[in-house]
Write a protein that holds these residues in place. Sequence first.
Motif, short mmCIF file in Angstrom:
data_model
loop_
_atom_site.label_atom_id
_atom_site.label_comp_id
_atom_site.label_asym_id
_atom_site.label_seq_id
_atom_site.Cartn_x
_atom_site.Cartn_y
_atom_site.Cartn_z
N ILE A 26 0.84 -1.20 0.00
CA ILE A 26 0.00 0.00 0.00
C ILE A 26 0.88 1.25 0.00
CG2 ILE A 26 -2.02 1.16 1.02
CD1 ILE A 26 -2.90 -1.41 2.20
N LEU A 27 1.68 1.37 -1.03
CA LEU A 27 2.49 2.56 -1.24
C LEU A 27 1.79 3.43 -2.27
CD1 LEU A 27 6.06 0.99 -1.39
CD2 LEU A 27 4.91 2.05 0.56
N PRO A 28 1.49 4.68 -1.94
CA PRO A 28 0.69 5.53 -2.82
C PRO A 28 1.48 6.04 -4.01
CG PRO A 28 1.45 6.81 -0.97
CD PRO A 28 1.92 5.40 -0.72
N ALA A 29 0.75 6.37 -5.07
CA ALA A 29 1.38 6.93 -6.27
C ALA A 29 1.69 8.41 -6.09
CB ALA A 29 0.47 6.73 -7.47
N SER A 30 1.11 9.04 -5.06
CA SER A 30 1.37 10.45 -4.78
C SER A 30 1.15 10.70 -3.29
CB SER A 30 0.45 11.35 -5.60
OG SER A 30 -0.90 11.13 -5.25
N SER A 31 1.69 11.81 -2.81
CA SER A 31 1.43 12.20 -1.43
C SER A 31 0.02 12.79 -1.32
CB SER A 31 2.47 13.23 -0.98
OG SER A 31 3.78 12.68 -1.01
N SER A 32 -0.49 12.89 -0.10
CA SER A 32 -1.85 13.41 0.09
C SER A 32 -1.91 14.20 1.39
CB SER A 32 -2.86 12.25 0.13
OG SER A 32 -2.50 11.31 1.14
N LEU A 33 -3.02 14.92 1.58
CA LEU A 33 -3.17 15.74 2.78
C LEU A 33 -4.63 15.72 3.22
CD1 LEU A 33 -1.49 19.07 3.61
CD2 LEU A 33 -3.99 18.96 3.76
N SER A 34 -4.84 15.61 4.53
CA SER A 34 -6.21 15.45 5.03
C SER A 34 -6.48 16.30 6.25
CB SER A 34 -6.46 13.98 5.39
OG SER A 34 -5.59 13.59 6.46
N LEU A 35 -7.76 16.35 6.61
CA LEU A 35 -8.21 16.98 7.85
C LEU A 35 -8.91 15.91 8.67
CD1 LEU A 35 -8.74 19.50 9.64
CD2 LEU A 35 -10.84 19.87 8.31
N THR A 36 -8.43 15.68 9.88
CA THR A 36 -9.07 14.72 10.78
C THR A 36 -10.33 15.36 11.37
OG1 THR A 36 -6.92 13.75 11.32
CG2 THR A 36 -8.72 13.28 12.84
N LEU A 37 -11.43 14.59 11.46
CA LEU A 37 -12.72 15.11 11.91
C LEU A 37 -13.13 14.49 13.24
CD1 LEU A 37 -14.78 15.04 8.58
CD2 LEU A 37 -13.41 16.91 9.51
N ASP A 38 -13.78 15.29 14.09
CA ASP A 38 -14.18 14.79 15.40
C ASP A 38 -15.48 13.99 15.37
OD1 ASP A 38 -16.02 16.87 14.96
OD2 ASP A 38 -16.00 17.56 17.04
N ALA A 39 -16.31 14.18 14.35
CA ALA A 39 -17.67 13.63 14.37
C ALA A 39 -17.75 12.13 14.05
CB ALA A 39 -18.56 14.41 13.39
#
Length: 324
Positions: A26-39
Amino acid sequence: MTEKIVRAHTNIALIKYWGKRDEALILPASSSLSLTLDAFYTDTSVTFDNSLQSDTFYLNDRLQNKTATEKVSTFLNLFRKPAGISSPALIKSTNFVPTAAGLASSASGMAALAGAANLACHLQLTQRELSLYARRGSGSATRSIYGGFVEWQMGTCAADSYAVPIDDADWDIGMLVVVVNSRKKEMSSREGMKNTVETSPFYTGWLDSTANDLIEIKKAIRLQDFQKMGEITESNGMKMHGTMLGANPPLSYWEPDSVVAMQLVRQLRQEGISCYFTMDAGPNVKVLCRLTDSEKIKARFAKQFNPEQLIIAKPGEGLKVLTK
């Protein structure tokens, strides 16, 4: 005896992860960025018990079938091996998020399982090490180890493809999640991703542009430039869905109400309310907004959607240990 439970929250990618360069690791083809959510989150416990004949997995208090249990067992073996443990495990997991509906249940699920396995095996892994382990269960789970804005760095190999925290998101940030459909989707993210990578002529262009999107959104986050961040988020998500439409056969997770929600976001912007949409591999629409605008935006959506379909989320925290 107190039971230790690990809680992990879901994350929503603003710069998408779509496609692997190595399926097994599970090595990605690109980097990514996310926001963790509390709900949305998952609570999981792991207990080794020699009285069990084999690993036993309960999800939402329901005993799971052989296929689901084998997936969990394979993941647990990553922890059992270095700990020198061969005992069967009782795994209890509760998902406070619809499973396989495009709301990142696998991210919170596998991150919580990684944290619970680490506790049960007494491995005392660092957050970075846990991120590496979580990736082996679900790519997006690598980001749910942390709270706030998180970057999953694609890395060069299995040893350096992990997530790092970027910003705690302790500013005026929120998200309205529009649950268009909470049913399990017909094609999993893993299948859809593989088909897109192998057949879409748009995929190379997606990879080229997403690298620049990542650079630009990190600048916007650093400057707390909400408009720029939102514009990049919306554009990046639509480009990902464009690669799917170019696949053979074409793939779309959208439903009619997905389009209704996106159109409403555009309308709100025209009226001066700053908000932007994104979608993952599912029909549900996530509306990135200022938290101070979230109730106003929810009220507008409530004219076209049922109240139970609309959930306001704040930035969430990283892995947390609870006792019961």
